[in-house]
Design a protein around this motif. Structure first.
Motif, PDB file in Angstrom:
ATOM      1  N   VAL A   8      99.265  36.835  45.811  1.00  0.00           N
ATOM      2  CA  VAL A   8      99.095  35.682  44.932  1.00  0.00           C
ATOM      3  C   VAL A   8      97.858  35.897  44.067  1.00  0.00           C
ATOM      4  CG1 VAL A   8      98.554  33.217  44.826  1.00  0.00           C
ATOM      5  CG2 VAL A   8     100.246  34.065  46.468  1.00  0.00           C
ATOM      6  N   HIS A   9      98.006  35.657  42.767  1.00  0.00           N
ATOM      7  CA  HIS A   9      96.895  35.733  41.821  1.00  0.00           C
ATOM      8  C   HIS A   9      96.626  34.332  41.279  1.00  0.00           C
ATOM      9  CE1 HIS A   9      96.728  40.243  41.154  1.00  0.00           C
ATOM     10  NE2 HIS A   9      97.817  40.087  41.903  1.00  0.00           N
ATOM     11  N   ILE A  10      95.366  33.942  41.290  1.00  0.00           N
ATOM     12  CA  ILE A  10      94.942  32.662  40.710  1.00  0.00           C
ATOM     13  C   ILE A  10      94.027  32.982  39.534  1.00  0.00           C
ATOM     14  CG2 ILE A  10      93.806  30.448  41.092  1.00  0.00           C
ATOM     15  CD1 ILE A  10      94.339  30.830  44.084  1.00  0.00           C
ATOM     16  N   LEU A  11      94.381  32.501  38.354  1.00  0.00           N
ATOM     17  CA  LEU A  11      93.637  32.810  37.138  1.00  0.00           C
ATOM     18  C   LEU A  11      93.076  31.520  36.552  1.00  0.00           C
ATOM     19  CD1 LEU A  11      92.869  35.000  35.009  1.00  0.00           C
ATOM     20  CD2 LEU A  11      94.998  34.395  33.819  1.00  0.00           C
ATOM     21  N   GLY A  12      91.760  31.478  36.402  1.00  0.00           N
ATOM     22  CA  GLY A  12      91.089  30.355  35.750  1.00  0.00           C
ATOM     23  C   GLY A  12      90.602  30.788  34.385  1.00  0.00           C
ATOM     24  N   ILE A  13      91.008  30.086  33.343  1.00  0.00           N
ATOM     25  CA  ILE A  13      90.736  30.505  31.959  1.00  0.00           C
ATOM     26  C   ILE A  13      89.959  29.426  31.213  1.00  0.00           C
ATOM     27  CG2 ILE A  13      91.785  31.176  29.757  1.00  0.00           C
ATOM     28  CD1 ILE A  13      94.231  32.104  31.338  1.00  0.00           C
ATOM     29  N   ARG A  14      88.985  29.873  30.433  1.00  0.00           N
ATOM     30  CA  ARG A  14      88.283  29.006  29.485  1.00  0.00           C
ATOM     31  C   ARG A  14      88.478  29.579  28.089  1.00  0.00           C
ATOM     32  NH1 ARG A  14      82.459  28.843  30.143  1.00  0.00           N
ATOM     33  NH2 ARG A  14      82.485  26.802  29.129  1.00  0.00           N
ATOM     34  N   ARG A  15      88.539  28.701  27.089  1.00  0.00           N
ATOM     35  CA  ARG A  15      88.739  29.135  25.704  1.00  0.00           C
ATOM     36  C   ARG A  15      87.450  29.180  24.902  1.00  0.00           C
ATOM     37  NH1 ARG A  15      93.139  31.927  26.316  1.00  0.00           N
ATOM     38  NH2 ARG A  15      94.974  30.687  26.912  1.00  0.00           N
TER      39      ARG A  15
END
Length: 252
Positions: free
Chosen positions: A90-97
């Motif tokens: 499982v991959h959890i990706l947290g993204i900010r712009r």
């Protein structure tokens, strides 16, 4: 409060659980063996290890190791999250712009996953910091000495912001640096930088360091610079402290 817990979940079960928690904007706690990769203003990679992962309702994303106070990797609030299974992980990706950056965690083995939804609308009230000392002295200038009066708070100079500016009973300018904890050499050097901003009027300027206590080497440096120290405890009461303690020591 709503609480759900999964122990040693399988890959798909774990993914479904995390997606459920994210959809509910819950506070998520994961204990897992994981690898981490950050991409953004810099890049970093952290190999596999047992860590605690936190995802908060405000979008904060933090990874803690079993030592040190600070997280080893983190993203501030307002992250957008995506999840996937790749190579049975499982991959959890947290993204900010803004700025454009991401924190990706690969879950190699999940030991514990939990989430909870609670109610907490209270705001933390703090006491015992420099701001409290500043307010205390503003209301009680005699804590510095009889005849002292405050003329400015957080006064801007080329080297920063002076906590308190004032004048003594004879009209001398007084530059005050506040520390809510034991003051060291760096505090003295900081006060000296502010003091030097008034180098054209040094004859009429006093520098005073105010803190609960001071280290011996800091006191020696203060004496060398011919500046003063006042021992003053910050208020501990949230509402306001009336029983103030004050000791005075002139370092020259």
């Amino acid at each position: 409060m709503i609480i759900k817990v999964k122990e040693n979940p399988e890959t798909q079960e774990f993914l479904d659980f995390i997606n459920e928690a994210l959809s509910k904007r819950a506070f998520v706690i994961i204990v897992a063996c994981c690898s981490i990769e950050y991409r953004g203003r810099a890049t970093s990679r952290l190999g596999s290890g047992d860590r605690t992962i936190l995802i908060k309702a405000d979008g904060s994303f933090l990874v803690h190791q079993d030592h040190n106070l600070e997280p080893v990797n983190w993203q501030p609030p307002n992250c957008k999250f995506t999840t996937k299974i790749e190579d049975d992980k499982v991959h959890i990706l947290g993204i900010r712009r803004n700025p454009n950056e991401s924190l990706e965690i690969q879950i190699n083995k999940s030991y514990l996953a939990s989430y909870h939804i609670g109610e907490d609308s209270k705001t933390l009230k703090l006491a015992g910091y420099e701001e409290d000392m500043r307010e205390m002295i503003f209301k009680n200038p005699e804590l510095i000495e009889n005849g002292f009066r405050v003329t400015s708070r957080e006064y801007s100079v080329s080297s920063g912001f002076i906590d308190i500016m004032g004048k003594d009973k004879t009209g001398n300018l007084v530059v005050i640096e506040l520390k809510s904890r034991r003051a060291g050499v760096n505090a003295v050097k900081q006060l000296k930088r502010y003091f030097d901003d008034f180098s054209d009027h040094k004859k009429f300027v006093r520098g005073i360091l105010v803190a609960p206590s001071i280290t011996e080497d800091a006191l020696e440096l203060l004496e060398e610079f011919q500046m003063e120290f006042i021992a003053l405890e910050p208020p501990k009461d949230i509402i306001g402290s009336k029983n103030l303690t004050l000791d005075f020591f002139k370092a020259y």
